[in-house]
Design an enzyme around this catalytic site. Structure first.
Site, PDB file in Angstrom:
ATOM      1  CG  HIS A 142      -1.882  -1.106   1.274  1.00 29.54           C
ATOM      2  ND1 HIS A 142      -2.723  -1.413   0.219  1.00 29.54           N
ATOM      3  CD2 HIS A 142      -2.119  -2.028   2.232  1.00 29.54           C
ATOM      4  CE1 HIS A 142      -3.437  -2.492   0.541  1.00 29.54           C
ATOM      5  NE2 HIS A 142      -3.081  -2.881   1.752  1.00 29.54           N
ATOM      6  CB  CYS A 143       4.203   2.053   1.041  1.00 29.74           C
ATOM      7  SG  CYS A 143       5.184   3.545   1.314  1.00 29.74           S
TER       8      CYS A 143
END
Length: 353
Positions: A142-143
């Site tokens: 998710h980064c």
């Protein structure tokens, strides 16, 4: 590009399994405030030791990614933001972290995540050298370069791929197979306009992050319903992994093997059995090995108490089936380039005779 310690060759006797005790997040019981087992990585290693698959001196010790390493993908502005405890609290979803002095946050929360990130970068190089590699941590999908979230503070998948593109001769195409229960919006945003990267993502369509913009980067989108079970899931994974690799043969596969698809996971909303997870990993490794494509596996999400055992069982199963093998690995037999060289020299010999 700068010389990085992350690409130094480990002893050839090592398995291409990357880990460090620094992966585990433990302080004052704060980790209990998050629905996950923050020591799952160490537990996976302990199970593998109990089964006599590995020993401490036979695994590759992960090293912490430095700022210089992280800047290959991340903006300086983003890394500076992590100097604010409340920002880290938001990203890791552990609210009390906001009230800790940042030096404590750096040491107790971010250092473990940076070490797992270093581990993923190291495993990328190992996978090319040995044909396969597993980082027992990582998978922070998710980064992206300038934004963290969903417990992901560093973009380790993007970093591993970019390192390979920039530092290893002959690597120009990568396929990311993301089978965590959540959409991998971080690497999707990072590789949005990069035609060298093919993304397949299978996820519960109704849960976090629901990032519509990032979905545009997915070449093979497998959107799953609540409570999807083994038969349907495994059939879809098999069809789409085969389809993805037939459409484009990459130089490396990054396999994000989240276990939050497990029945009962509080966040995933799917209903896959432990046996189903073991079978899924087998399907992906079989597809990679049969095509002689190096594969890097990261463990990503999935934090129920029984998760560590399942990951260990899966690794043992891959070994029992001969899909991962230390001997094969160290001899370079897993490396397609090495194998081609062996075949060519054999051909030369027959031509001579």
């Amino acid at each position: 590009p700068h010389r990085t310690e992350l690409y130094e060759d480990p002893p050839s006797a090592c398995w291409p399994i990357v880990y460090s005790p620094d992966y585990n997040i433990t302080f004052m019981g704060l980790e209990k405030l998050h629905p996950f087992d923050a020591g799952k990585w160490g537990k996976v290693i302990n199970f593998l030791k109990e089964e006599k698959l590995i020993a401490d001196d036979l695994i590759v010790q992960a090293r912490e990614a430095t700022d210089e390493d992280l800047l290959v993908v991340h903006t300086r502005r983003y890394l500076n933001k992590l100097k604010w405890s409340f920002v880290v609290a938001t990203i890791t979803e552990i609210p009390p972290v906001a009230f800790l002095p940042n030096f404590v946050v750096q040491r107790k929360v971010l250092k473990p995540l940076r070490t797992q990130t270093g581990g993923t970068i190291m495993a990328g190089k190992l996978a090319l050298d040995r044909g396969w590699a597993i980082n027992v941590g990582g998978g922070f999908h998710h980064c992206s370069s300038d934004k963290g979230g969903g417990f992901c503070a560093y973009a380790d998948i993007t970093l591993a791929v970019r390192f390979l593109f920039e530092r290893v001769q002959g690597v120009s195409k990568a396929t990311i197979i993301d089978l965590d229960a959540h959409q991998g919006n971080g690497h999707e945003r990072d590789f949005m306009d990069d035609h060298r990267v093919y993304i397949m993502d299978a996820y519960n369509r109704y849960i976090y992050p629901g990032d519509g913009f990032a979905k545009r980067a997915i070449k093979r989108k497998v959107e799953l319903e609540w409570g999807t079970e083994d038969a349907e899931y495994l059939q879809k994974v098999h069809t789409h992994v085969e389809g993805a690799l037939n459409e484009l043969k990459p130089d490396i596969i990054v396999y994000n093997a989240g276990t939050d698809i497990l029945d009962g996971d509080p966040l995933g909303g799917l209903a896959i059995s432990p046996q189903g997870i073991v079978k899924r990993d087998e399907v992906v490794f079989k597809a990679a090995r049969s095509r002689r494509i190096p594969i890097l596996m990261v463990t990503s999400g999935g934090y129920q108490k029984r998760t560590a055992r399942i990951i260990a069982d899966s690794i043992l199963n891959l070994h029992n089936l001969g899909l991962i093998d230390k001997e094969l690995a160290t001899s370079g037999a897993g490396n397609p380039k090495v194998e081609q060289m062996i075949r060519d020299s054999a051909k030369d010999l027959t031509n001579l005779s």
